[in-house]
Design a protein around this motif. Structure first.
Motif, PDB file in Angstrom:
ATOM      1  N   LEU A 308       0.837  -1.195   0.000  1.00  0.00           N
ATOM      2  CA  LEU A 308       0.000   0.000   0.000  1.00  0.00           C
ATOM      3  C   LEU A 308       0.874   1.247   0.000  1.00  0.00           C
ATOM      4  CD1 LEU A 308      -2.613  -1.084   2.711  1.00  0.00           C
ATOM      5  CD2 LEU A 308      -2.679  -1.481   0.235  1.00  0.00           C
ATOM      6  N   VAL A 309       0.410   2.285  -0.699  1.00  0.00           N
ATOM      7  CA  VAL A 309       1.113   3.564  -0.757  1.00  0.00           C
ATOM      8  C   VAL A 309       0.133   4.667  -0.364  1.00  0.00           C
ATOM      9  CG1 VAL A 309       2.423   5.174  -2.171  1.00  0.00           C
ATOM     10  CG2 VAL A 309       2.553   2.722  -2.643  1.00  0.00           C
ATOM     11  N   TRP A 310       0.489   5.426   0.675  1.00  0.00           N
ATOM     12  CA  TRP A 310      -0.323   6.575   1.088  1.00  0.00           C
ATOM     13  C   TRP A 310       0.426   7.859   0.755  1.00  0.00           C
ATOM     14  CZ3 TRP A 310       0.314   2.274   4.268  1.00  0.00           C
ATOM     15  CH2 TRP A 310      -0.850   1.573   4.625  1.00  0.00           C
ATOM     16  N   ASP A 311      -0.291   8.836   0.197  1.00  0.00           N
ATOM     17  CA  ASP A 311       0.267  10.145  -0.140  1.00  0.00           C
ATOM     18  C   ASP A 311      -0.183  11.140   0.928  1.00  0.00           C
ATOM     19  OD1 ASP A 311       1.085  12.553  -1.179  1.00  0.00           O
ATOM     20  OD2 ASP A 311       0.210  12.250  -3.157  1.00  0.00           O
ATOM     21  N   LEU A 312       0.736  11.635   1.734  1.00  0.00           N
ATOM     22  CA  LEU A 312       0.381  12.523   2.834  1.00  0.00           C
ATOM     23  C   LEU A 312      -0.021  13.914   2.358  1.00  0.00           C
ATOM     24  CD1 LEU A 312       3.059  11.544   5.518  1.00  0.00           C
ATOM     25  CD2 LEU A 312       0.744  10.648   5.190  1.00  0.00           C
ATOM     26  N   GLN A 313       0.144  14.188   1.060  1.00  0.00           N
ATOM     27  CA  GLN A 313      -0.327  15.460   0.518  1.00  0.00           C
ATOM     28  C   GLN A 313      -1.788  15.390   0.071  1.00  0.00           C
ATOM     29  OE1 GLN A 313       2.289  17.046  -2.473  1.00  0.00           O
ATOM     30  NE2 GLN A 313       4.050  17.150  -1.093  1.00  0.00           N
ATOM     31  N   GLN A 314      -2.351  14.186   0.053  1.00  0.00           N
ATOM     32  CA  GLN A 314      -3.769  14.068  -0.303  1.00  0.00           C
ATOM     33  C   GLN A 314      -4.646  14.476   0.874  1.00  0.00           C
ATOM     34  OE1 GLN A 314      -4.427  10.029  -1.629  1.00  0.00           O
ATOM     35  NE2 GLN A 314      -3.927  10.528  -3.745  1.00  0.00           N
ATOM     36  N   GLU A 315      -5.859  14.903   0.550  1.00  0.00           N
ATOM     37  CA  GLU A 315      -6.815  15.274   1.582  1.00  0.00           C
ATOM     38  C   GLU A 315      -7.289  14.026   2.317  1.00  0.00           C
ATOM     39  OE1 GLU A 315      -7.973  18.272   2.651  1.00  0.00           O
ATOM     40  OE2 GLU A 315      -6.459  19.207   1.346  1.00  0.00           O
ATOM     41  N   ARG A 316      -7.369  14.122   3.628  1.00  0.00           N
ATOM     42  CA  ARG A 316      -7.899  13.013   4.400  1.00  0.00           C
ATOM     43  C   ARG A 316      -9.421  13.111   4.469  1.00  0.00           C
ATOM     44  NH1 ARG A 316      -6.292  14.454  10.712  1.00  0.00           N
ATOM     45  NH2 ARG A 316      -7.373  16.452  10.795  1.00  0.00           N
ATOM     46  N   GLU A 317     -10.071  12.012   4.865  1.00  0.00           N
ATOM     47  CA  GLU A 317     -11.520  12.015   5.019  1.00  0.00           C
ATOM     48  C   GLU A 317     -11.927  12.878   6.212  1.00  0.00           C
ATOM     49  OE1 GLU A 317     -13.571  10.419   2.943  1.00  0.00           O
ATOM     50  OE2 GLU A 317     -11.903   9.629   1.739  1.00  0.00           O
ATOM     51  N   SER A 318     -13.219  13.175   6.311  1.00  0.00           N
ATOM     52  CA  SER A 318     -13.710  14.022   7.396  1.00  0.00           C
ATOM     53  C   SER A 318     -13.471  13.405   8.768  1.00  0.00           C
ATOM     54  CB  SER A 318     -15.204  14.311   7.210  1.00  0.00           C
ATOM     55  OG  SER A 318     -15.947  13.090   7.165  1.00  0.00           O
ATOM     56  N   ASN A 319     -13.359  12.069   8.820  1.00  0.00           N
ATOM     57  CA  ASN A 319     -13.097  11.389  10.092  1.00  0.00           C
ATOM     58  C   ASN A 319     -11.604  11.236  10.384  1.00  0.00           C
ATOM     59  OD1 ASN A 319     -12.396   9.448   8.240  1.00  0.00           O
ATOM     60  ND2 ASN A 319     -13.719   7.841   9.077  1.00  0.00           N
ATOM     61  N   GLY A 320     -10.763  11.845   9.556  1.00  0.00           N
ATOM     62  CA  GLY A 320      -9.321  11.817   9.793  1.00  0.00           C
ATOM     63  C   GLY A 320      -8.579  10.687   9.104  1.00  0.00           C
ATOM     64  N   THR A 321      -9.279   9.807   8.413  1.00  0.00           N
ATOM     65  CA  THR A 321      -8.614   8.669   7.767  1.00  0.00           C
ATOM     66  C   THR A 321      -8.073   9.062   6.389  1.00  0.00           C
ATOM     67  OG1 THR A 321     -10.704   7.875   6.830  1.00  0.00           O
ATOM     68  CG2 THR A 321     -10.049   7.005   8.986  1.00  0.00           C
ATOM     69  N   LEU A 322      -7.023   8.375   5.998  1.00  0.00           N
ATOM     70  CA  LEU A 322      -6.425   8.565   4.685  1.00  0.00           C
ATOM     71  C   LEU A 322      -6.296   7.208   4.025  1.00  0.00           C
ATOM     72  CD1 LEU A 322      -5.047  10.582   2.697  1.00  0.00           C
ATOM     73  CD2 LEU A 322      -2.875  10.005   3.802  1.00  0.00           C
TER      74      LEU A 322
END
Length: 367
Positions: A308-322
Motif C-alpha cells: 500500500l502507498v499513502w500520499d500525505l499530501q492528499q486530503e484526508r476524510e472528514s473522520n481523519g482517515t487517509l
C-alpha cells in the motif's frame, strides 16, 4: 499542489527515465530481484532489514540465526554471517560501512558490534536484563539507543561498552531519533503515549508527551495499549509515525502531537510479533515506513499480496482517515519494508527478500 519531479538514480539492476512525476515513480515500483532464505525449505523468516547511509548495502537478519549482506547496486547477496551462539535480531548498520550492530536472542540480552570484514565481534554492550525490543542509531554520530522488556531505555556510544545513560520507564517498547539527532522519541504502549526527550539532556524529564489514547479509542479500540510495531520520524522532521499491527498507522505532527492522518486500507496483520516475540510468532520490526522525502508512506497489507502507498499530501476524510493512493502488486506477503535512503528502490521481506525498482515507462508508439 503541483506534482514534484525527482531524478531516479541508475543501478545495474535496471534503469528508469531520468525524470518522472513523483507519484508515477512510486506507482511504478515492481519486484525485480528475489532472494531466498539460507534454508529455502524451512519455515525461517526474515526479521529485520536496514540500509547503510549510502544506500549501497543492506543487511537482513533472519530467525535461522544468520545475517545476510546485500550489494544494492549489483543486486546480489554478497555475504552470510552465522550467529548461532547468540542469535540475531534488529541488525543495524552503524555509520561505518562494514560494521553491524544487533540484538541477541539467546545466551543473554547484550547488543553486539560485528565487523563484517573478519566476521568477528568488536564489542559487546551489556546492560539489559530482558529482551531488547528496539534499537536506533543516531543519524548524527556514534550514539545509539536501545529499549527492552526490562522497562529500561539505554543510551550508548559505539566506542564504549558502558552505558552513557539509562531511563526507567513503563513499557518503553519503541524508540526513534529525529533527523537532527537532537530529539529521542520513546513509545510506551501501556500508557498509550510517546515521550520526547532532548538528546543532550537525556536525564531530564521529557519536554513533550503525546497522548495517543484518544486516537486509539477512535481508530483502534480493540488493540488499545498494544500492537504498536513501528516508531519513525519522516526525514523532513514534520511527521512522527506510530505503526500498528493491524488496523492502520498514526501520522502525528512531530512538533505538537496532533493527528495529521490515520492510514487505513490494511486487510489484516502481517503475522509478526513486533518488535520482539513472546507469543511464538516470528519477530518483526513493523511493516510500514516513510519514503526519504517524507511525502509517502509504504506498508504491507496483511495476507494480501500487495504493498500500500499513502500520499500525505492528499486530503484526508472528514473522520481523519487517509486511504491508499496506490496498491503495488506482489506475489508474497510483506511483513517488513524499507525504502533505500539514496536510491529509488524498496526492499520487502517475509520468508524471502525482494528488491523493488520503478519500471521503465512505456514509450509512445511511433506514427
Amino acid at each position: 499542489m503541483a506534482d514534484q519531479h525527482t531524478p531516479v538514480p541508475q543501478t545495474s539492476m535496471g534503469s528508469t527515465s531520468q525524470y518522472q512525476k513523483l507519484p508515477d515513480v512510486i506507482r511504478s515500483h515492481r519486484p525485480c530481484k528475489s532472494f531466498r532464505n539460507s534454508k529455502p525449505d524451512s519455515s525461517n523468516f526474515v526479521t529485520s532489514l536496514d540500509f547503510n547511509d549510502q544506500g549501497e548495502h543492506m543487511v537482513a537478519a533472519s530467525d535461522d540465526e544468520t545475517i545476510q549482506i546485500f550489494d544494492v547496486k549489483e543486486g546480489k547477496s554478497t555475504k552470510t554471517v552465522p550467529s548461532k551462539k547468540y542469535g540475531v535480531h534488529l541488525a543495524r548498520f552503524t555509520h561505518h560501512p562494514r560494521q553491524i550492530l544487533h540484538a541477541s536472542t539467546k545466551v543473554d540480552h547484550s547488543l553486539r558490534l560485528l565487523d563484517l570484514h573478519n566476521e568477528g565481534y568488536i564489542r559487546y554492550f551489556s546492560g539489559h536484563t530482558d529482551k531488547v525490543t528496539c534499537l536506533a542509531m543516531s543519524p548524527g554520530g556514534d550514539a545509539f539507543v536501545s529499549c527492552g522488556k526490562d522497562d529500561t531505555v539505554t543510551l550508548w556510544d559505539i566506542g564504549s561498552r558502558n552505558p552513557q545513560g539509562k531511563l526507567k520507564l513503563a513499557t518503553p517498547y519503541l524508540v526513534a531519533f529525529d533527523p537532527s539527532a537532537s530529539v529521542i522519541a520513546i513509545a510506551s504502549q501501556s500508557t498509550s503515549s510517546v515521550l520526547l526527550y532532548d538528546f543532550r539532556n537525556f536525564d531530564k524529564p521529557p519536554f513533550a508527551t503525546f497522548d495517543l489514547a484518544p486516537f486509539e479509542e477512535t481508530y483502534t479500540p480493540s488493540t488499545r495499549g498494544h500492537a504498536w510495531t513501528r516508531l519513525e520520524f519522516s526525514n523532513d522532521g514534520k511527521y512522527l509515525m506510530v505503526g500498528t499491527d493491524y488496523h492502520g498507522h498514526f501520522i502525528l505532527d512531530a512538533f505538537d502531537g496532533t493527528l495529521k492522518a490515520f492510514l487505513v486500507g490494511k486487510s489484516g496483520s502481517p503475522g509478526r510479533a513486533a518488535p520482539i516475540s513472546s507469543t511464538g510468532k516470528p519477530l518483526g520490526q513493523g511493516d510500514v515506513c516513510f519514503t526519504p522525502d517524507g511525502r509517502y508512506v509504504l506498508g504491507g497489507n496483511g495476507d494480501q499480496q500487495d504493498v500500500l502507498v499513502w500520499d500525505l499530501q492528499q486530503e484526508r476524510e472528514s473522520n481523519g482517515t487517509l486511504h491508499p493512493m496506490a496498491r503495488l502488486p506482489h506475489r508474497n506477503r510483506t511483513a517488513l519494508i524499507e525504502h533505500n535512503p539514496r536510491y529509488n528502490m524498496i526492499a520487502t521481506a517475509d520468508k524471502e527478500t525482494f528488491f523493488w525498482q520503478p519500471e521503465e515507462p512505456a514509450r509512445p508508439s511511433e506514427k
